[in-house]
Design a protein around this motif. Structure first.
Motif, PDB file in Angstrom:
ATOM      1  N   SER A  83      57.755 -33.755  71.344  1.00 36.89           N
ATOM      2  CA  SER A  83      56.776 -34.683  70.796  1.00 36.89           C
ATOM      3  C   SER A  83      55.566 -34.716  71.719  1.00 36.89           C
ATOM      4  CB  SER A  83      57.360 -36.088  70.636  1.00 36.89           C
ATOM      5  OG  SER A  83      57.644 -36.644  71.903  1.00 36.89           O
ATOM      6  N   ASN A  84      54.458 -35.159  71.139  1.00 38.64           N
ATOM      7  CA  ASN A  84      53.202 -35.272  71.870  1.00 38.64           C
ATOM      8  C   ASN A  84      52.510 -36.546  71.431  1.00 38.64           C
ATOM      9  OD1 ASN A  84      50.011 -34.205  71.120  1.00 38.64           O
ATOM     10  ND2 ASN A  84      50.623 -34.446  73.232  1.00 38.64           N
ATOM     11  N   VAL A  85      52.136 -37.358  72.400  1.00 38.47           N
ATOM     12  CA  VAL A  85      51.289 -38.511  72.150  1.00 38.47           C
ATOM     13  C   VAL A  85      50.173 -38.450  73.183  1.00 38.47           C
ATOM     14  CG1 VAL A  85      51.117 -41.028  72.108  1.00 38.47           C
ATOM     15  CG2 VAL A  85      53.207 -39.904  71.288  1.00 38.47           C
ATOM     16  N   TYR A  86      48.968 -38.237  72.698  1.00 41.60           N
ATOM     17  CA  TYR A  86      47.763 -38.079  73.506  1.00 41.60           C
ATOM     18  C   TYR A  86      47.976 -37.094  74.653  1.00 41.60           C
ATOM     19  CZ  TYR A  86      43.643 -38.963  76.311  1.00 41.60           C
ATOM     20  OH  TYR A  86      42.506 -38.796  77.062  1.00 41.60           O
ATOM     21  N   ASN A  87      48.192 -37.577  75.882  1.00 40.93           N
ATOM     22  CA  ASN A  87      48.308 -36.676  77.047  1.00 40.93           C
ATOM     23  C   ASN A  87      49.751 -36.460  77.497  1.00 40.93           C
ATOM     24  OD1 ASN A  87      48.742 -39.222  78.143  1.00 40.93           O
ATOM     25  ND2 ASN A  87      47.641 -38.767  80.020  1.00 40.93           N
ATOM     26  N   ARG A  88      50.713 -36.932  76.714  1.00 41.26           N
ATOM     27  CA  ARG A  88      52.129 -36.812  77.094  1.00 41.26           C
ATOM     28  C   ARG A  88      52.844 -35.817  76.184  1.00 41.26           C
ATOM     29  NH1 ARG A  88      51.533 -42.235  76.264  1.00 41.26           N
ATOM     30  NH2 ARG A  88      53.112 -42.146  74.655  1.00 41.26           N
ATOM     31  N   VAL A  89      53.704 -35.025  76.798  1.00 44.06           N
ATOM     32  CA  VAL A  89      54.553 -34.096  76.054  1.00 44.06           C
ATOM     33  C   VAL A  89      55.986 -34.323  76.512  1.00 44.06           C
ATOM     34  CG1 VAL A  89      55.111 -31.669  75.613  1.00 44.06           C
ATOM     35  CG2 VAL A  89      52.709 -32.373  75.839  1.00 44.06           C
ATOM     36  N   GLU A  90      56.889 -34.432  75.560  1.00 44.82           N
ATOM     37  CA  GLU A  90      58.326 -34.600  75.818  1.00 44.82           C
ATOM     38  C   GLU A  90      59.046 -33.413  75.182  1.00 44.82           C
ATOM     39  OE1 GLU A  90      59.798 -37.565  77.116  1.00 44.82           O
ATOM     40  OE2 GLU A  90      57.832 -38.467  77.459  1.00 44.82           O
ATOM     41  N   ILE A  91      59.926 -32.760  75.950  1.00 43.17           N
ATOM     42  CA  ILE A  91      60.690 -31.638  75.416  1.00 43.17           C
ATOM     43  C   ILE A  91      62.171 -31.851  75.679  1.00 43.17           C
ATOM     44  CG2 ILE A  91      61.147 -29.157  75.565  1.00 43.17           C
ATOM     45  CD1 ILE A  91      58.237 -28.697  76.254  1.00 43.17           C
ATOM     46  N   THR A  92      62.972 -31.648  74.640  1.00 44.76           N
ATOM     47  CA  THR A  92      64.429 -31.676  74.742  1.00 44.76           C
ATOM     48  C   THR A  92      64.951 -30.330  74.275  1.00 44.76           C
ATOM     49  OG1 THR A  92      64.491 -34.054  74.324  1.00 44.76           O
ATOM     50  CG2 THR A  92      66.535 -32.828  73.952  1.00 44.76           C
ATOM     51  N   LEU A  93      65.870 -29.768  75.058  1.00 40.80           N
ATOM     52  CA  LEU A  93      66.459 -28.477  74.724  1.00 40.80           C
ATOM     53  C   LEU A  93      67.967 -28.603  74.553  1.00 40.80           C
ATOM     54  CD1 LEU A  93      64.583 -26.194  77.282  1.00 40.80           C
ATOM     55  CD2 LEU A  93      64.085 -26.493  74.852  1.00 40.80           C
ATOM     56  N   THR A  94      68.466 -28.042  73.479  1.00 40.93           N
ATOM     57  CA  THR A  94      69.881 -27.907  73.212  1.00 40.93           C
ATOM     58  C   THR A  94      70.038 -26.743  72.238  1.00 40.93           C
ATOM     59  OG1 THR A  94      71.918 -29.096  72.631  1.00 40.93           O
ATOM     60  CG2 THR A  94      69.992 -29.521  71.248  1.00 40.93           C
ATOM     61  N   THR A  95      71.203 -26.155  72.191  1.00 36.90           N
ATOM     62  CA  THR A  95      71.434 -25.035  71.275  1.00 36.90           C
ATOM     63  C   THR A  95      72.352 -25.518  70.159  1.00 36.90           C
ATOM     64  OG1 THR A  95      71.198 -23.469  73.096  1.00 36.90           O
ATOM     65  CG2 THR A  95      72.249 -22.653  71.090  1.00 36.90           C
ATOM     66  N   HIS A  96      71.769 -25.746  69.003  1.00 35.49           N
ATOM     67  CA  HIS A  96      72.535 -26.287  67.879  1.00 35.49           C
ATOM     68  C   HIS A  96      73.691 -25.366  67.492  1.00 35.49           C
ATOM     69  CE1 HIS A  96      69.597 -29.469  67.496  1.00 35.49           C
ATOM     70  NE2 HIS A  96      68.653 -28.551  67.562  1.00 35.49           N
ATOM     71  N   ASP A  97      73.467 -24.049  67.531  1.00 35.37           N
ATOM     72  CA  ASP A  97      74.525 -23.094  67.175  1.00 35.37           C
ATOM     73  C   ASP A  97      75.710 -23.146  68.128  1.00 35.37           C
ATOM     74  OD1 ASP A  97      72.982 -22.255  65.069  1.00 35.37           O
ATOM     75  OD2 ASP A  97      72.287 -20.421  66.051  1.00 35.37           O
ATOM     76  N   ALA A  98      75.473 -23.589  69.374  1.00 27.61           N
ATOM     77  CA  ALA A  98      76.555 -23.681  70.359  1.00 27.61           C
ATOM     78  C   ALA A  98      77.150 -25.086  70.407  1.00 27.61           C
ATOM     79  CB  ALA A  98      76.039 -23.292  71.745  1.00 27.61           C
ATOM     80  N   GLY A  99      76.504 -26.037  69.762  1.00 29.85           N
ATOM     81  CA  GLY A  99      76.985 -27.416  69.806  1.00 29.85           C
ATOM     82  C   GLY A  99      76.671 -28.106  71.118  1.00 29.85           C
ATOM     83  N   GLY A 100      75.634 -27.648  71.814  1.00 29.92           N
ATOM     84  CA  GLY A 100      75.237 -28.259  73.084  1.00 29.92           C
ATOM     85  C   GLY A 100      74.463 -27.266  73.933  1.00 29.92           C
TER      86      GLY A 100
END
Length: 97
Positions: free
Chosen positions: A62-79
């Motif tokens: 997600s991005n709000v103005y000057n902030r970026v948030e990233i979450t990583l997970t592998t859905h095919d692996a279940g985590g």
């Protein structure tokens, strides 16, 4: 099918990806960035998008103005998988440049 990270691989996360944190409610890693303004944040996201597309592994973000948030997970692996760690390391290289 991709495999989830082994306990040994998980033990290296704090050293390997010190600015990423494990989420409590999801088998995923997360990181936040603050940039000078929206244009800088969007430029960073564009570089990450090209990298993610090349790796065929797309972040939840997600991005709000000057902030970026990233979450990583592998859905095919279940985590979390090695794929997440590779992408996180590549993102770190982009953000350090």
């Amino acid at each position: 099918m991709l495999e989830k990270l082994s306990p040994a691989d998980r033990a290296t996360l704090a050293t390997r990806l010190p600015q990423w944190r494990l989420l409590d409610n999801k088998d995923a890693i997360h990181r936040s960035w603050r940039f000078a303004d929206f244009s800088e944040a969007f430029g960073f996201m564009a570089r990450v998008a090209l990298l993610a597309e090349a790796q065929d592994h797309h972040p939840d973000w997600s991005n709000v103005y000057n902030r970026v948030e990233i979450t990583l997970t592998t859905h095919d692996a279940g985590g979390l998988s090695a794929r997440d760690l590779r992408l996180a390391e590549a993102i770190d290289r982009i953000s350090a440049a």
